[in-house]
Enzyme design. Structure first.
Site, PDB file in Angstrom:
ATOM      1  N   TRP A  58      87.788  62.555  57.539  1.00  0.00           N
ATOM      2  CA  TRP A  58      88.061  63.446  56.406  1.00  0.00           C
ATOM      3  C   TRP A  58      89.442  64.070  56.526  1.00  0.00           C
ATOM      4  CZ3 TRP A  58      88.996  68.757  56.714  1.00  0.00           C
ATOM      5  CH2 TRP A  58      89.049  69.443  55.499  1.00  0.00           C
ATOM      6  N   HIS A  59      89.900  64.292  57.759  1.00  0.00           N
ATOM      7  CA  HIS A  59      91.195  64.940  57.950  1.00  0.00           C
ATOM      8  C   HIS A  59      92.361  64.041  57.569  1.00  0.00           C
ATOM      9  CE1 HIS A  59      88.854  67.887  60.263  1.00  0.00           C
ATOM     10  NE2 HIS A  59      89.866  68.693  60.090  1.00  0.00           N
ATOM     11  N   GLY A  60      92.187  62.755  57.561  1.00  0.00           N
ATOM     12  CA  GLY A  60      93.291  61.902  57.171  1.00  0.00           C
ATOM     13  C   GLY A  60      93.051  60.448  57.500  1.00  0.00           C
TER      14      GLY A  60
END
Length: 471
Positions: free
Chosen positions: A327-329
């Site tokens: 989700w962070h990247g």
């Protein structure tokens, strides 16, 4: 538009003055806040205001359809609408955040099997805060489906997803927390003003003085080229990044909570001294609480949680953290970071279940020390641009022939001071807020203004963007 800037300060003063000048009509107040939020978001790129509006309309419309169907008669249709909404939100997130990544991986796979070809990469611009407002949309739909909250008017949903204090970097404020507040005309008391101002000034200091200087003077140059820095630089920069990301992200959360409080709204607490955690489970109860609770309630429990046996529980923990990392990247380093946390969480559960009877428990101080350094290892992968870069960095911490270049007394002092303020007791801030609440308005204004000027004088040239803007 960054919080710790004169431009935002003038913007917020205008919003504060206008919204509190509107009396007798809560609907007009919400409309003004919505327009202000679009101006705030549009200052970065006006094109994506339309995306923000479209996302809100999709979630509002589908939630209304779900709520309008009797559960006992339309189970399949309600579930189909929920899945449509989740897919729509994930499609927005996936297109902007992961489209090029998956094409790159497909291109590398084709090349590995002898079918190399150029892939049609779009070089997509990532909308600021897209991860946060899509998560809010999904949680709202799921809550309506499960009848935790009723379907809300379009204005309330649009404001929920667009409200500028939390729009680009959280906290992830759920509909059940904020929409009931939107239904009532907010009231501002001296306690909210005092705590709001204290959080804003405190966040400004952590961001502008500690996080920004650690970023520019230590962390960024070392992680950019680890081979040019000594073993000492690499070790100090790793600790520096742990302090930087805490001061940076908690500063945004503090300022967001404080800004919302001055507008009459309560946001949930998002950090609780995470480096005091004696286990990784405890860490995730203290770090980015709004995200960790979101992952628990909407992902981990949906996967089955602990209801389907111990092995399934461990697998669900690992899967949740892998997804949370991704989700962070769109980088493998985020997956490694999530996998590391998930693996340690699994090991903690396994040890708690199968620890031999009579074995002594780990002293709390040792648990804190071990947990902090596991988190520190994870931060290296989180910060590094590539997996190979992270491994090279870790190897360099074991020994490097380069000369020390950025380990200065100032860098060491900022790290130590940042850790010290992390351990500042909560009751100290509450005591200060009580004293501020009892001050007269002119005296409070002068004190806050003088403090901001002092912080501005202490900070170094410029302000680095908030780390979580990229997510």
């Amino acid at each position: 538009m960054l919080f710790p800037t004169l431009t935002f300060g003038l913007f917020f003063l205008a919003v504060y003055s206008v919204t509190w000048a509107v009396r007798g009509s809560n609907e007009w107040r919400k409309i003004l806040l919505l327009l202000a939020s679009w101006i705030f978001y549009g200052a970065w790129d006006w094109r994506f205001v339309a995306l923000l509006i479209a996302s809100a309309i999709i979630n509002w419309g589908l939630a209304g359809l779900i709520a309008g169907m009797p559960e006992e008669e339309e189970v399949a249709r309600r579930k189909a609408l929920l899945m449509l909404g989740v897919v729509a939100n994930l499609a927005i997130l996936g297109f902007f955040k992961y489209f090029d990544f998956f094409l790159e991986q497909a291109g590398e796979l084709l090349g590995a099997i002898g079918f190399a070809r150029d892939m049609p990469l779009l070089q997509i611009v990532l909308p600021v805060g897209v991860s946060f407002f899509t998560f809010q949309g999904m949680s709202y739909l799921i809550d309506v489906y499960k009848k935790r909250v009723p379907a809300a008017p379009l204005l309330d949903i649009t404001l929920l997803m667009s409200f500028f204090p939390h729009l680009v970097a959280g906290p992830i404020v759920r509909a059940s927390d904020l929409i009931p507040q939107f239904r009532e005309t907010p009231r501002l008391d001296r306690g909210m003003v005092a705590m709001g101002l204290l959080l804003i000034v405190w966040g400004l200091f952590k961001k502008a003085v500690i996080a920004s200087e650690l970023s520019v003077g230590l962390v960024d140059p070392v992680f950019f080229d680890p081979s040019a820095h000594s073993q000492m630089d690499l070790i100090v920069a790793a600790y520096g990044y742990a302090i930087q990301i805490y001061c940076d992200f908690s500063a945004y959360s503090d300022m967001a909570i404080g800004l919302a409080a001055l507008l009459g709204y309560h946001f949930p607490h998002n950090f609780n001294q995470p480096y005091r955690a004696a286990s990784l489970q405890d860490f995730w109860r203290r770090w980015h609480i709004s995200l960790s609770s979101w992952l628990r309630d909407y992902l981990y429990i949906s996967l089955g949680g602990s209801r389907r046996g111990f092995m399934r529980q461990c697998a669900n923990l690992l899967m949740t953290m892998l997804i949370g990392g991704f989700w962070h990247g769109a980088k493998w380093t985020f997956l490694i970071w999530g996998g590391l946390h998930g693996s340690v969480l699994m090991l903690e559960r396994i040890w708690a279940r199968f620890r031999p009877a009579g074995w002594p428990t780990v002293p709390r101080w040792l648990g804190i020390l071990i947990t902090f350094h596991i988190v520190l290892l994870g931060w290296i992968f989180f910060r590094a641009e590539t997996f190979d870069g992270a491994i090279f960095y870790i190897r360099g911490m074991a020994g490097s022939d380069a000369a020390s270049a950025v380990t200065t007394p100032l860098a060491l002092a900022l790290i130590l001071f940042g850790m010290a303020i992390h351990f500042t007791p909560h009751h100290l801030a509450q005591g200060i807020a009580v004293r501020l609440r009892n001050m007269s308005a002119p005296a409070l204004g002068l004190l806050v203004g003088a403090t901001i000027l002092i912080v501005d004088a202490m900070r170094f040239e410029g302000v680095a963007p908030f780390i979580y803007y990229q997510f």
